[in-house]
Design a protein around this motif. Structure first.
Motif, PDB file in Angstrom:
ATOM      1  N   ARG A  15      29.571  21.513  66.792  1.00 53.64           N
ATOM      2  CA  ARG A  15      29.230  22.894  66.424  1.00 53.64           C
ATOM      3  C   ARG A  15      27.831  22.942  65.838  1.00 53.64           C
ATOM      4  O   ARG A  15      27.021  23.803  66.191  1.00 53.64           O
ATOM      5  CB  ARG A  15      30.252  23.408  65.419  1.00 53.64           C
ATOM      6  N   GLN A  18      25.160  22.485  68.439  1.00 57.25           N
ATOM      7  CA  GLN A  18      24.986  23.690  69.247  1.00 57.25           C
ATOM      8  C   GLN A  18      24.243  24.764  68.478  1.00 57.25           C
ATOM      9  O   GLN A  18      23.364  25.436  69.000  1.00 57.25           O
ATOM     10  CB  GLN A  18      26.352  24.193  69.712  1.00 57.25           C
ATOM     11  N   LEU A  19      24.587  24.912  67.179  1.00 55.22           N
ATOM     12  CA  LEU A  19      23.930  25.928  66.370  1.00 55.22           C
ATOM     13  C   LEU A  19      22.445  25.625  66.210  1.00 55.22           C
ATOM     14  O   LEU A  19      21.604  26.527  66.227  1.00 55.22           O
ATOM     15  CB  LEU A  19      24.589  26.025  64.996  1.00 55.22           C
ATOM     16  N   ALA A  22      20.947  26.503  69.610  1.00 55.13           N
ATOM     17  CA  ALA A  22      21.176  27.853  70.125  1.00 55.13           C
ATOM     18  C   ALA A  22      20.134  28.820  69.593  1.00 55.13           C
ATOM     19  O   ALA A  22      19.547  29.599  70.334  1.00 55.13           O
ATOM     20  CB  ALA A  22      22.585  28.316  69.755  1.00 55.13           C
TER      21      ALA A  22
ATOM     22  N   LYS B  90      29.832  32.424  63.222  1.00 55.81           N
ATOM     23  CA  LYS B  90      28.429  32.285  63.595  1.00 55.81           C
ATOM     24  C   LYS B  90      28.083  33.260  64.713  1.00 55.81           C
ATOM     25  O   LYS B  90      28.693  33.231  65.782  1.00 55.81           O
ATOM     26  CB  LYS B  90      28.139  30.860  64.053  1.00 55.81           C
ATOM     27  N   SER B  92      25.744  33.436  66.837  1.00 53.34           N
ATOM     28  CA  SER B  92      25.205  32.981  68.120  1.00 53.34           C
ATOM     29  C   SER B  92      26.255  32.295  68.976  1.00 53.34           C
ATOM     30  O   SER B  92      25.963  31.905  70.098  1.00 53.34           O
ATOM     31  CB  SER B  92      24.039  32.017  67.874  1.00 53.34           C
ATOM     32  N   ARG B  93      27.479  32.114  68.445  1.00 53.10           N
ATOM     33  CA  ARG B  93      28.510  31.446  69.243  1.00 53.10           C
ATOM     34  C   ARG B  93      29.524  32.454  69.760  1.00 53.10           C
ATOM     35  O   ARG B  93      29.672  33.530  69.222  1.00 53.10           O
ATOM     36  CB  ARG B  93      29.196  30.358  68.407  1.00 53.10           C
ATOM     37  N   GLU B  98      34.211  29.844  68.448  1.00 54.21           N
ATOM     38  CA  GLU B  98      34.431  29.867  67.010  1.00 54.21           C
ATOM     39  C   GLU B  98      35.915  29.675  66.686  1.00 54.21           C
ATOM     40  O   GLU B  98      36.258  28.930  65.786  1.00 54.21           O
ATOM     41  CB  GLU B  98      33.936  31.191  66.421  1.00 54.21           C
ATOM     42  N   PHE B 101      36.827  26.053  67.249  1.00 53.93           N
ATOM     43  CA  PHE B 101      36.336  25.175  66.185  1.00 53.93           C
ATOM     44  C   PHE B 101      37.200  25.277  64.933  1.00 53.93           C
ATOM     45  O   PHE B 101      37.627  24.271  64.374  1.00 53.93           O
ATOM     46  CB  PHE B 101      34.877  25.480  65.830  1.00 53.93           C
TER      47      PHE B 101
END
Lengths: 226, 223
Positions: A15, A18-19, A22, B90, B92-93, B98, B101
């Motif tokens: 995660r 990716q963040l 991104a 988040k 951007s996801r 999300e 996760f």
């Protein structure tokens, strides 16, 4: 837990990777900063090749430390601001493990690409090509130390105004040894001397940081929650 | 599996001020508490203290299972779902990423409630089905691949609520769970809470409106 299911910590690592990419923020900003400063050096220090070649390894190394520090401010802050840290605290993994994984993801997303730029910048400034290998190794290990030590500062400065400044003040003394060992290794390589001893010391320091820093950072995170 | 949460002579401080003191309650399986009180009375702080995010100034918070008392840290790491006003999602996801996760992060409670069918976790295929059905239950199927920042406030809250269903944890701590939801979704989420209580779950929710479930009211008054 089946083998095909990622463990929570691996999920957190993916995660964060990716963040980081991104938004394009962290790695690209640090990389642009790195290249920008490297491009400014000939303009400010004078463009004579002898002088540049003399300072190139040291400068490339110094700018690496600064670029790492710049990107560390946002290591925990987004998760702290948006409540994700509250949720991460309710997992099976302790906060020290959260800090360790987030620092590892930061190193992979930002530290490693910066380390790839370091030999290129040093050689472009006129350092001998033979330093590229030692420089890359030193930058990778140094970046690892910066990420884990920086995590302590990033955790302790959560909630403080001017957090970035606080990180710099807290962490800078801890960054002295890796900067000395790393610069010594690169300097020795530039003069054709033995660079492995300094690199070994740098590796030892980086491993110590990886082993010890997460506990301090985890305690800082716990403190920031209350 | 925790079956009881209790507080004894609890006092909380926030910003150097005593919020309340000598607060006690005991919550058993299938029960819910609605925390009420004016702004600043300490509803959120009490929830944070139960979740271990805020250290009480005095008193104890205890967790127990059918076998006896259990360590608070262990209970919090395995048996507690937190839904705060900041949802930790988040922008951007995607909604599905999300949810996946957070369901991996909270995982499955080690001891299952007897008689609960629940989502089986036998492999990725089955897991995907579970997450799909959770998204469906909260009306987010068509938004599964939408970035979180493009969701409306109500949809975003429903995604945060979806985490409660994606992995089973008995104790739900909810801070204003219904605030941004419309009447229809308030009813649906009320049904969701009912089902959780029927399975032996426990709910503590800070609310201004009444909860759509039979909950005991615990009113906090500023000290």
């Amino acid at each position: 837990m089946s083998a095909r299911r990622p463990t929570p910590l691996l999920a957190l690592f993916l995660r964060d990777m990716q963040l980081a990419w991104a938004g394009g923020g962290g790695p690209l900003l640090a990389g642009a900063f790195y290249l920008g400063v490297a491009a400014l050096v000939p303009l400010s220090a004078g463009a004579s090749p002898e002088r540049l070649a003399a300072v190139a390894p040291g400068l490339a190394w110094l700018v690496l430390a600064l670029a790492s520090l710049l990107s560390l401010e946002r290591l925990f802050e987004p998760d702290w601001e948006d409540g994700a840290l509250d949720l991460l605290a309710q997992g099976r993994a302790p906060l020290a493990a959260v800090a360790a994984v987030k620092a590892a993801a930061h190193w992979c997303a930002t530290g490693a690409p910066l380390a790839l730029l370091a030999p290129a910048a040093a050689v472009a400034l006129g350092a001998p090509v033979r330093i590229a290998g030692p420089m890359l190794a030193a930058a990778l290990l140094g970046g690892l130390a910066f990420a884990y030590l920086g995590a302590i500062g990033a955790a302790l400065s959560l909630g403080a105004r001017r957090g970035g400044l606080l990180i710099a003040v807290l962490v800078l003394p801890l960054l002295v040894p890796p900067v000395i060992f790393g610069a010594a290794a690169v300097e020795a390589a530039a003069h054709g001397g033995p660079w492995l001893p300094s690199l070994a010391l740098l590796a030892a320091y980086a491993l110590l940081a990886v082993a010890a820093a997460p506990f301090a950072a985890g305690a800082g995170l716990r403190n920031a929650l209350g | 599996m925790i079956t009881a949460v209790s507080a004894e002579a609890l006092a909380l401080d926030r910003g150097g001020r005593r919020l309340f003191e000598d607060l006690s309650f005991h919550l058993r399986p299938g029960e819910a508490i609605a925390l009420t009180g004016p702004n600043g009375a300490g509803k959120t702080s009490l929830l944070r203290a139960i979740a271990g995010l805020l250290r009480p100034a005095a008193g104890q918070i205890r967790f127990a299972s059918a076998q006896g008392p259990i360590e608070a840290d262990e209970a919090r790491a395995s048996a507690l779902h937190w839904l705060g006003s900041a949802d930790g999602l988040k922008g951007s996801r995607t909604a599905a990423a999300e949810l996946r996760f957070w369901s991996e992060w909270t995982g499955e409670s080690p001891v299952r409630l007897s008689g609960r069918g629940g989502p089986e976790r036998s492999g990725p295929e089955r897991e995907r089905t579970t997450l799909d059905s959770v998204l469906d239950a909260l009306g987010l199927t068509s938004h599964a691949h939408t970035e979180v920042r493009r969701l409306s406030t109500g949809q975003r809250r429903r995604l945060a609520l979806a985490r409660l269903l994606a992995s089973f944890r008995p104790l739900w701590l909810l801070d204003e769970p219904l605030a941004p939801l419309d009447a229809r979704w308030r009813t649906r989420v009320g049904e969701m809470m009912h089902a959780h209580l029927d399975e032996g779950g426990l709910i503590i929710a800070a609310v201004h409106d009444t909860l759509p479930i039979g909950a005991r009211e615990l009113r906090l008054e500023p000290a």
